[in-house]
Motif scaffolding. Structure first.
Motif, PDB file in Angstrom:
ATOM      1  N   UNK A   1      22.020  51.022  46.166  1.00 23.45           N
ATOM      2  CA  UNK A   1      22.384  51.178  44.778  1.00 23.45           C
ATOM      3  C   UNK A   1      21.763  52.466  44.251  1.00 23.45           C
ATOM      4  N   UNK A   2      22.572  53.253  43.591  1.00 27.42           N
ATOM      5  CA  UNK A   2      22.075  54.502  43.020  1.00 27.42           C
ATOM      6  C   UNK A   2      21.263  54.227  41.762  1.00 27.42           C
ATOM      7  N   UNK A   3      20.269  55.011  41.540  1.00 24.65           N
ATOM      8  CA  UNK A   3      19.498  54.918  40.298  1.00 24.65           C
ATOM      9  C   UNK A   3      19.573  56.262  39.599  1.00 24.65           C
ATOM     10  N   UNK A   4      20.765  56.618  39.194  1.00 25.53           N
ATOM     11  CA  UNK A   4      20.935  57.913  38.556  1.00 25.53           C
ATOM     12  C   UNK A   4      21.173  57.694  37.070  1.00 25.53           C
ATOM     13  N   UNK A   5      20.421  58.362  36.278  1.00 25.18           N
ATOM     14  CA  UNK A   5      20.607  58.286  34.835  1.00 25.18           C
ATOM     15  C   UNK A   5      19.972  59.515  34.226  1.00 25.18           C
ATOM     16  N   UNK A   6      20.216  59.926  33.058  1.00 22.02           N
ATOM     17  CA  UNK A   6      21.163  59.288  32.151  1.00 22.02           C
ATOM     18  C   UNK A   6      22.594  59.532  32.609  1.00 22.02           C
ATOM     19  N   UNK A   7      23.441  58.611  32.223  1.00 20.81           N
ATOM     20  CA  UNK A   7      24.850  58.735  32.581  1.00 20.81           C
ATOM     21  C   UNK A   7      25.478  59.826  31.733  1.00 20.81           C
ATOM     22  N   UNK A   8      26.310  60.612  32.355  1.00 20.61           N
ATOM     23  CA  UNK A   8      26.924  61.746  31.662  1.00 20.61           C
ATOM     24  C   UNK A   8      28.235  61.379  30.993  1.00 20.61           C
ATOM     25  N   UNK A   9      28.842  60.299  31.444  1.00 17.45           N
ATOM     26  CA  UNK A   9      30.121  59.909  30.859  1.00 17.45           C
ATOM     27  C   UNK A   9      30.273  58.393  30.941  1.00 17.45           C
ATOM     28  N   UNK A  17      27.607  50.101  36.504  1.00 15.20           N
ATOM     29  CA  UNK A  17      27.750  48.674  36.222  1.00 15.20           C
ATOM     30  C   UNK A  17      28.409  47.953  37.394  1.00 15.20           C
ATOM     31  N   UNK A  18      29.460  48.542  37.946  1.00 18.07           N
ATOM     32  CA  UNK A  18      30.149  47.948  39.102  1.00 18.07           C
ATOM     33  C   UNK A  18      29.199  47.848  40.295  1.00 18.07           C
ATOM     34  N   UNK A  22      27.977  44.335  42.067  1.00 18.89           N
ATOM     35  CA  UNK A  22      28.173  44.147  43.499  1.00 18.89           C
ATOM     36  C   UNK A  22      26.851  43.803  44.184  1.00 18.89           C
ATOM     37  N   UNK A  23      25.803  44.537  43.859  1.00 21.71           N
ATOM     38  CA  UNK A  23      24.489  44.252  44.446  1.00 21.71           C
ATOM     39  C   UNK A  23      24.023  42.848  44.054  1.00 21.71           C
ATOM     40  N   UNK A  24      24.140  42.502  42.778  1.00 22.15           N
ATOM     41  CA  UNK A  24      23.652  41.218  42.270  1.00 22.15           C
ATOM     42  C   UNK A  24      24.372  40.046  42.929  1.00 22.15           C
ATOM     43  N   UNK A  25      25.681  40.160  43.112  1.00 25.16           N
ATOM     44  CA  UNK A  25      26.459  39.056  43.664  1.00 25.16           C
ATOM     45  C   UNK A  25      26.461  39.000  45.186  1.00 25.16           C
ATOM     46  N   UNK A  26      26.226  40.123  45.857  1.00 23.71           N
ATOM     47  CA  UNK A  26      26.439  40.153  47.303  1.00 23.71           C
ATOM     48  C   UNK A  26      25.219  40.495  48.143  1.00 23.71           C
ATOM     49  N   UNK A  32      15.485  31.192  45.419  1.00 23.72           N
ATOM     50  CA  UNK A  32      15.889  29.788  45.426  1.00 23.72           C
ATOM     51  C   UNK A  32      16.900  29.482  46.530  1.00 23.72           C
ATOM     52  N   UNK A  33      17.429  30.514  47.154  1.00 24.71           N
ATOM     53  CA  UNK A  33      18.419  30.332  48.228  1.00 24.71           C
ATOM     54  C   UNK A  33      17.836  30.734  49.581  1.00 24.71           C
ATOM     55  N   UNK A  34      16.545  30.480  49.788  1.00 26.86           N
ATOM     56  CA  UNK A  34      15.842  30.808  51.046  1.00 26.86           C
ATOM     57  C   UNK A  34      15.874  32.302  51.345  1.00 26.86           C
ATOM     58  N   UNK A  35      15.861  33.105  50.330  1.00 24.50           N
ATOM     59  CA  UNK A  35      15.828  34.571  50.449  1.00 24.50           C
ATOM     60  C   UNK A  35      17.012  35.125  51.222  1.00 24.50           C
ATOM     61  N   UNK A  36      18.193  34.578  50.929  1.00 18.58           N
ATOM     62  CA  UNK A  36      19.425  35.138  51.467  1.00 18.58           C
ATOM     63  C   UNK A  36      20.318  35.513  50.285  1.00 18.58           C
ATOM     64  N   UNK A  37      21.226  36.427  50.484  1.00 20.88           N
ATOM     65  CA  UNK A  37      22.108  36.846  49.392  1.00 20.88           C
ATOM     66  C   UNK A  37      23.024  35.704  48.936  1.00 20.88           C
ATOM     67  N   UNK A  38      23.368  35.664  47.652  1.00 17.53           N
ATOM     68  CA  UNK A  38      24.251  34.608  47.154  1.00 17.53           C
ATOM     69  C   UNK A  38      25.590  34.533  47.886  1.00 17.53           C
TER      70      UNK A  38
END
Length: 58
Positions: A1-9, A17-18, A22-26, A32-38
């Motif tokens: 995941x990129x950590x680039x900011x401030x956003x220019x547009x 956000x996308x 994606x990172x959060x869901x996948x 709580x899930x035995x340290x595996x991705x959701x």
């Protein structure tokens, strides 16, 4: 995941956000899930459930 900011547009903000969703869901490791991705937990759960089908009679 990129950590680039401030956003220019608004497009940059949308892409960030996308990528976060994606990172959060996948890919994040969930304690709580035995340290595996959701997404992996969901796939494992689907494999252990019995297959049921609805039969239509006509």
């Amino acid at each position: 995941m990129r950590t680039k900011s401030p956003w220019r547009s608004l497009d940059d903000l949308e892409m960030a956000t996308v990528e976060y969703i994606d990172w959060y869901n996948n890919r994040r490791l969930h304690g709580e899930l035995r340290h595996i991705p959701p997404a992996e937990q969901e796939a494992l759960h689907a494999m252990t459930r019995p297959i049921t089908a609805i039969l239509e009679t006509g």
